[in-house]
Design an enzyme around this catalytic site. Structure first.
Site, short mmCIF file in Angstrom:
data_model
loop_
_atom_site.label_atom_id
_atom_site.label_comp_id
_atom_site.label_asym_id
_atom_site.label_seq_id
_atom_site.Cartn_x
_atom_site.Cartn_y
_atom_site.Cartn_z
N SER A 20 21.91 48.99 36.26
CA SER A 20 21.63 49.73 37.48
C SER A 20 22.89 50.46 37.97
O SER A 20 23.44 51.29 37.26
CB SER A 20 21.06 48.78 38.54
OG SER A 20 20.54 49.48 39.64
N ASP A 56 10.64 53.14 35.70
CA ASP A 56 11.61 52.31 36.42
C ASP A 56 11.13 52.12 37.87
O ASP A 56 11.07 53.06 38.64
CB ASP A 56 12.96 53.03 36.39
CG ASP A 56 14.09 52.24 37.05
OD1 ASP A 56 13.81 51.43 37.95
OD2 ASP A 56 15.26 52.46 36.67
N HIS A 61 13.11 47.27 35.82
CA HIS A 61 14.38 47.95 36.07
C HIS A 61 15.36 47.53 34.96
O HIS A 61 15.22 47.98 33.84
CB HIS A 61 14.88 47.61 37.47
CG HIS A 61 16.02 48.44 37.96
ND1 HIS A 61 16.11 49.81 37.80
CD2 HIS A 61 17.16 48.09 38.65
CE1 HIS A 61 17.22 50.27 38.35
NE2 HIS A 61 17.88 49.25 38.86
#
Length: 448
Positions: A227, A323, A390
């Protein structure tokens, strides 16, 4: 096919909040962030199956795998926190002025001189208020960080869970600056508050300390991140290669770090506006790619699509085309959905109506179009699956297990290994949702 996917959903409590897992942080949003991270960890850490090398499809014969040292410290993957010893000398401090740090497990056997680093994620802060809230959490202060953390996925020392990197030196770099390790102290004088924007200095101090611990003698190294940590990986990839021995094999892996500069469903530039605030607040421009800065405004160079072609170090992208963070915060943020028509869809992709699924497919198409040139890069690799998730590299269940997501029967770990060691081409792009029954799809509706 959809029923198979539904059975592989991950059920988490309902998450509200404008920024989800990152971005600006109100008190409510920080609570939300903590909930999703903690619950996700609990779900995965208590469900690690045992399996044989035949099922997993390891590239190494099990009989040739060297076992880790039989010390008590290796009974589990819980690794203690190590504060930077050079933090004050380097002026490398978390948002609140506390000492940053990392978790490290030494390599063994044939991996003693090889290194895999993983940069923690956790969004960004774009205002004095959001950074002030953030500094009272583990994402802004080492005072709130867990002393030991569990290593799994790409950081695991279990050869069944991590066949290619299990015996390497493994480091998890903690994230406490709110700007993907790119902020500069010059910006502090403008804010009139007790906030430390030292992300770039933290990066440099961590590298200095790891170099002194053996990274300077690395034969092979992989810099990875999830991330906001994936974005940091992209931003610092070439620098990482530059500080290591010239003969070393150095590559980078960004997991869910390719944030798209796309308009939201209302036609607003929500994420671009947000990134502009982050870059301006923390003085990030000094850490951005110079070629990119010569062509456009600094905040646009915080988007990987604007500088990925300038990265010279071999790069691998792990990215879900659906995502959930980007859908919730870039494509359909709450402020652009006043009728809350996207709420149910954002909580569970199986709740999306046909027109919403079409919008999501368009978002996927934008991603693939943006990555068109990168896909032609001979040294690059990619694993773009169509899962509603994610990050996927730091958990065994999504990195490498009998039930991990697959494309063409390869797990993420297998694909990354094939790319890193040049065994075979590793550019996997999934078919559109819901065609892949191996996906883990997040479900935030439980607990409503």
């Amino acid at each position: 096919m959809a029923n198979q996917n539904q059975q592989r959903s991950l059920h988490l409590p309902h998450l509200a909040g404008r920024r989800g897992l990152g971005s600006g942080w109100s008190k409510r949003e920080l609570i939300i962030l903590a909930a999703v991270v903690i619950v996700t960890i609990l779900i995965f850490s208590h469900s690690s199956p045992k399996y044989s090398s035949t099922i997993v499809g390891n590239h190494t014969d099990k009989s040739s795998i060297s076992a880790p040292p039989s010390s008590a410290s290796r009974h589990s993957d819980w690794i203690p926190f190590t504060p930077l010893t050079n933090a004050h000398h380097k002026a490398a401090l978390c948002l609140d002025g506390s000492v940053p740090g990392y978790h490290m497990e030494k390599g063994f056997g044939s991996g003693s001189h090889d290194w895999v680093l993983h940069i923690e994620g956790g969004g960004w802060c774009n205002t004095i208020a959001s950074c002030s809230s953030r500094k009272r959490t583990a994402l802004g202060s080492s005072k709130y960080m867990d002393a030991p953390v569990q290593f799994s996925g790409i950081l695991s020392h279990d050869p069944l869970q991590n066949p290619d990197f299990y015996n390497w030196n493994k480091v998890k770099i903690r994230y406490c600056d709110g700007a993907s390790f790119s902020g500069h102290p010059d910006a502090e004088s403008k804010n009139g508050s007790e906030l430390f924007f030292r992300g770039q200095l933290i990066w440099e101090a961590v590298m200095d300390q790891l170099l002194s611990l053996g990274l300077s003698n690395a034969r092979q190294a992989l810099l990875s991140g999830c991330s906001a940590g994936g974005l940091a990986t992209l931003l610092h990839c070439d620098n990482f290669q530059g500080i290591l021995p010239k003969g070393a094999t150095v590559k980078c892996l960004a997991d869910a770090g390719f944030f798209l500069n796309e308009k939201d469903v209302a036609g607003n530039h929500t994420i671009e506006s947000f990134y502009r605030d982050v870059v301006n607040l923390q003085g990030i421009a000094k850490s951005l790619n110079k070629d990119c800065l010569s062509k456009m405004e600094p905040h646009k160079c915080f988007f990987p699509q604007e500088f990925i072609e300038n990265i010279k170090t071999p790069l691998f992208l792990v990215h879900p085309a659906y995502d959930f963070w980007q859908i919730r915060n870039i494509l359909a943020p709450d402020e652009s959905d006043s009728q809350r028509s996207w709420l149910s869809c954002k909580l569970n992709i199986f709740n999306c109506n046909p027109s919403q699924l079409e919008v999501l497919r368009g978002f996927r198409n934008s991603l693939l179009k943006t990555l068109g040139k990168f896909q032609q890069n001979k040294e690059g690799g990619m694993f773009i699956n169509s899962c509603f998730i994610h990050c996927q590299t730091w958990m065994a269940e999504t990195w490498h297990s009998p039930t991990s997501p697959r494309i063409n029967n390869r797990t993420i770990a297998e694909c990354v290994g094939d790319w890193y060691f040049n065994r075979k081409e590793a550019k996997e792009v999934d078919c559109p949702f819901p065609c892949n029954p191996t996906c883990y799809n997040m479900d935030f509706t439980r607990g409503l």
